[in-house]
Design a protein around this motif. Structure first.
Motif, PDB file in Angstrom:
ATOM      1  N   UNK A  48     165.602  54.835  53.024  1.00 27.43           N
ATOM      2  CA  UNK A  48     166.599  53.897  53.522  1.00 27.43           C
ATOM      3  C   UNK A  48     167.940  54.595  53.784  1.00 27.43           C
ATOM      4  N   UNK A  49     168.141  55.762  53.188  1.00 24.69           N
ATOM      5  CA  UNK A  49     169.418  56.478  53.290  1.00 24.69           C
ATOM      6  C   UNK A  49     169.333  57.500  54.412  1.00 24.69           C
ATOM      7  N   UNK A  50     170.016  57.304  55.534  1.00 22.24           N
ATOM      8  CA  UNK A  50     169.992  58.298  56.613  1.00 22.24           C
ATOM      9  C   UNK A  50     170.576  59.627  56.119  1.00 22.24           C
ATOM     10  N   UNK A  51     169.961  60.729  56.514  1.00 20.49           N
ATOM     11  CA  UNK A  51     170.476  62.037  56.078  1.00 20.49           C
ATOM     12  C   UNK A  51     170.251  63.083  57.164  1.00 20.49           C
ATOM     13  N   UNK A  52     170.716  62.762  58.356  1.00 22.02           N
ATOM     14  CA  UNK A  52     170.654  63.718  59.460  1.00 22.02           C
ATOM     15  C   UNK A  52     171.352  65.006  59.043  1.00 22.02           C
ATOM     16  N   UNK A  93     159.285  54.140  67.307  1.00 15.51           N
ATOM     17  CA  UNK A  93     158.876  54.025  65.907  1.00 15.51           C
ATOM     18  C   UNK A  93     158.181  52.684  65.675  1.00 15.51           C
ATOM     19  N   UNK A  94     156.998  52.741  65.065  1.00 21.95           N
ATOM     20  CA  UNK A  94     156.300  51.518  64.697  1.00 21.95           C
ATOM     21  C   UNK A  94     156.998  50.841  63.535  1.00 21.95           C
ATOM     22  N   UNK A  95     157.498  51.658  62.604  1.00 22.15           N
ATOM     23  CA  UNK A  95     158.260  51.171  61.463  1.00 22.15           C
ATOM     24  C   UNK A  95     159.643  51.805  61.506  1.00 22.15           C
ATOM     25  N   UNK A  96     160.680  51.127  60.969  1.00 23.09           N
ATOM     26  CA  UNK A  96     162.035  51.693  61.028  1.00 23.09           C
ATOM     27  C   UNK A  96     162.118  53.052  60.339  1.00 23.09           C
ATOM     28  N   UNK A  97     162.778  54.034  60.960  1.00 24.28           N
ATOM     29  CA  UNK A  97     162.864  55.367  60.348  1.00 24.28           C
ATOM     30  C   UNK A  97     163.850  55.451  59.188  1.00 24.28           C
ATOM     31  N   UNK A  98     164.879  54.618  59.190  1.00 18.16           N
ATOM     32  CA  UNK A  98     165.880  54.600  58.124  1.00 18.16           C
ATOM     33  C   UNK A  98     166.578  53.244  58.133  1.00 18.16           C
ATOM     34  N   UNK A  99     167.452  53.015  57.159  1.00 21.83           N
ATOM     35  CA  UNK A  99     168.123  51.724  57.049  1.00 21.83           C
ATOM     36  C   UNK A  99     167.405  50.810  56.060  1.00 21.83           C
ATOM     37  N   UNK A 100     167.918  49.622  55.875  1.00 22.31           N
ATOM     38  CA  UNK A 100     167.441  48.744  54.813  1.00 22.31           C
ATOM     39  C   UNK A 100     165.994  48.296  54.989  1.00 22.31           C
ATOM     40  N   UNK A 154     150.334  54.639  52.545  1.00 24.17           N
ATOM     41  CA  UNK A 154     151.303  55.588  53.078  1.00 24.17           C
ATOM     42  C   UNK A 154     152.679  54.932  53.168  1.00 24.17           C
ATOM     43  N   UNK A 155     153.711  55.748  52.994  1.00 27.35           N
ATOM     44  CA  UNK A 155     155.091  55.270  53.108  1.00 27.35           C
ATOM     45  C   UNK A 155     155.675  55.852  54.387  1.00 27.35           C
ATOM     46  N   UNK A 156     156.249  54.979  55.219  1.00 31.93           N
ATOM     47  CA  UNK A 156     156.710  55.394  56.534  1.00 31.93           C
ATOM     48  C   UNK A 156     158.236  55.444  56.607  1.00 31.93           C
ATOM     49  N   UNK A 157     158.751  56.499  57.231  1.00 34.07           N
ATOM     50  CA  UNK A 157     160.178  56.640  57.433  1.00 34.07           C
ATOM     51  C   UNK A 157     160.509  58.064  57.842  1.00 34.07           C
ATOM     52  N   UNK A 158     161.694  58.271  58.365  1.00 30.74           N
ATOM     53  CA  UNK A 158     162.128  59.590  58.810  1.00 30.74           C
ATOM     54  C   UNK A 158     162.328  60.509  57.604  1.00 30.74           C
ATOM     55  N   UNK A 159     161.548  61.577  57.543  1.00 30.94           N
ATOM     56  CA  UNK A 159     161.661  62.515  56.429  1.00 30.94           C
ATOM     57  C   UNK A 159     160.736  62.211  55.270  1.00 30.94           C
TER      58      UNK A 159
END
Length: 226
Positions: free
Chosen positions: A39-43, A102-109, A118-123
């Motif tokens: 949920x925490x963006x970390x570009x 993205x099928x599921x949100x990459x970051x955010x709430x 499986x857990x989906x998200x950026x990173x």
């Protein structure tokens, strides 16, 4: 010696945070903790909120982490102080690219959705799963003194050149930690199938090469035109 592996454990400490601050910390299972970190963006170059959460999580375990140039370090003293093992995982991610893909949100709430195991998200794979594993390790080591010294490094800016790890090496040397150890090894926590541990580094060759063209990242080859 550089080893490539991922450590996995069912017990972890996790931190939830808003874009401004850490709001609370509690024990969760591995999937839940990974979901919260996603949920925490970390570009790359913007890891501060995630670093704050990891820093606070380590404090809750009773350890004494250090912040340095965007990184977070923690040292656990072992029974044999002449040997050390360093665990390194990076906090940053590449860009998400087009959100519509993205099928599921990459970051955010709404990020960190768990589906079919499986857990989906950026990173999630590279490398927040490793962050969760190392938080679990830190919690274990806070209660059970290891045989040798252990260092855990949460590094910034890995995706854009490795500046975070370079900063740690300089700090580690300048603080005279390096010369204290007769034996020192490193585990890079990255996305693998966890079936084997391999020696991943046998030396260096330094060369100066000039390449003309567009720069880019392997995750976005379509962005490089020449």
């Amino acid at each position: 010696m550089l080893l490539l592996t991922v450590i996995n454990s069912p017990r972890v400490i996790d931190a939830r945070c808003t874009p401004a601050k850490v709001t609370f910390i509690r024990y969760m299972n591995t999937a839940q903790s990974l979901s919260e970190l996603l949920k925490i963006p970390s570009l790359s170059g913007h890891e501060r909120n995630l670093a704050d959460s990891l820093f606070t999580s380590l404090i809750v375990t009773g350890l004494k982490p250090v912040k340095h140039e965007g990184n977070v370090y923690v040292h656990v003293r072992g029974k044999d102080a002449t040997k050390a093992l360093i665990f390194n995982a990076h906090m940053d991610t590449v860009s998400s690219g087009a959100l519509s893909l993205w099928k599921y949100p990459p970051y955010g709430k709404e990020a960190g959705i768990e589906h079919n195991g499986r857990v989906y998200g950026l990173g999630a794979s590279d490398a927040k799963g490793s962050l969760v594993a190392l938080l679990s390790l830190a919690e274990i080591l806070s209660k059970e003194q290891p045989a040798i010294d252990v260092w855990i490094v949460f590094a910034a800016k890995e995706e854009t050149g490795g500046d975070g790890t370079k900063a740690f090496i300089t700090w580690f040397t300048d603080k005279s930690h390096l010369k204290r150890y007769a034996e020192l090894s490193v585990v890079i926590a990255g996305p693998t199938n966890m079936s084997e541990v391999h020696i991943g580094h046998r030396g260096n060759i330094h060369a100066e090469i000039i390449i003309r063209g567009d720069s880019g990242h392997g995750s976005e080859p379509q962005a490089v035109k020449r």
